[in-house]
Motif scaffolding. Sequence first.
Motif, mmCIF file in Angstrom:
data_model
loop_
_atom_site.group_PDB
_atom_site.id
_atom_site.type_symbol
_atom_site.label_atom_id
_atom_site.label_comp_id
_atom_site.label_asym_id
_atom_site.label_seq_id
_atom_site.Cartn_x
_atom_site.Cartn_y
_atom_site.Cartn_z
ATOM 1 N N ASP A 36 0.198 4.102 -4.620
ATOM 2 C CA ASP A 36 1.548 3.788 -3.947
ATOM 3 C C ASP A 36 2.391 3.766 -4.874
ATOM 4 O O ASP A 36 3.615 4.220 -5.112
ATOM 5 N N ASP A 37 2.172 2.971 -6.106
ATOM 6 C CA ASP A 37 3.027 2.944 -7.193
ATOM 7 C C ASP A 37 3.613 4.290 -7.923
ATOM 8 O O ASP A 37 4.693 4.623 -8.247
ATOM 9 N N ILE A 39 3.164 6.948 -6.163
ATOM 10 C CA ILE A 39 4.104 7.760 -5.100
ATOM 11 C C ILE A 39 5.575 7.338 -5.220
ATOM 12 O O ILE A 39 6.550 8.321 -5.356
ATOM 13 N N VAL A 40 5.678 6.134 -5.388
ATOM 14 C CA VAL A 40 7.208 5.435 -5.496
ATOM 15 C C VAL A 40 7.751 6.506 -6.826
ATOM 16 O O VAL A 40 9.073 6.684 -6.555
ATOM 17 N N ASN A 125 7.877 9.970 1.087
ATOM 18 C CA ASN A 125 7.938 8.742 1.719
ATOM 19 C C ASN A 125 7.196 8.445 3.037
ATOM 20 O O ASN A 125 6.828 7.341 3.331
ATOM 21 N N ARG A 127 3.731 9.022 3.069
ATOM 22 C CA ARG A 127 2.577 8.712 2.516
ATOM 23 C C ARG A 127 3.060 7.244 1.966
ATOM 24 O O ARG A 127 2.236 6.352 2.060
ATOM 25 N N ASP A 128 4.167 6.991 1.339
ATOM 26 C CA ASP A 128 4.497 5.733 1.139
ATOM 27 C C ASP A 128 4.355 4.788 2.105
ATOM 28 O O ASP A 128 4.053 3.521 2.150
ATOM 29 N N ASP A 129 5.115 5.186 3.276
ATOM 30 C CA ASP A 129 5.015 4.297 4.565
ATOM 31 C C ASP A 129 3.515 3.990 4.965
ATOM 32 O O ASP A 129 3.207 2.945 5.364
ATOM 33 N N ASP A 132 2.635 1.043 2.603
ATOM 34 C CA ASP A 132 3.117 0.063 3.112
ATOM 35 C C ASP A 132 2.597 -0.784 4.072
ATOM 36 O O ASP A 132 2.528 -1.815 4.212
#
Length: 190
Positions: A36-37, A39-40, A125, A127-129, A132
Amino acid sequence: MEARLAAAESRNRLNNRVAVAVALISAFMAVTKIKDDNIVQAMLQAKSDAVDTWNEYQAKKLKLHLSELGLNQARALRLAVPPQGAAALAEQENGYAATIARYQAESETIMKKAKGFEKQYDDLNFRDDQFDLSDALLSISLAILAVTALTANLWLFRFSLVFAGFGGVMGMAGLMGLSLHPDWLTKLLS
């Protein structure tokens, strides 16, 4: 006495299950947090690239507009100057026309590039969702497991596994790039 021993043994087994579940969930959360990091970071880069590219697009459009103004002025002046000056203005008009054609072509290319960066951001975004949601659901599961360890209620343990299961599915969807995305939930939480 035997009833107490059986109850203590049952509680001990449940606490062992809770401990194993906490360890597995925490390890999975650590792995998905790294992804996730990353991806961000990629989202930030894509957004930065999109902004830079849109700025470049605006600069090209401004140059295009100035060239169009120059062309219009050269055409207007050609009508007011003697024939010997008209040739110089015609040459200037040709230069402006070539510049306008170049800026129009470059503007289109830059606009497509900027839209590509925006699409890349939106895809990341998505994938980030997923990560999350996974993080939130797994955190809820861990909180329920903490209460389970205190109360020794088997039904709470099972309830925590529901959240852990859904969190695991969302985390795996993020890791594998699957299109699983509960839009209603992400809109509710954003």
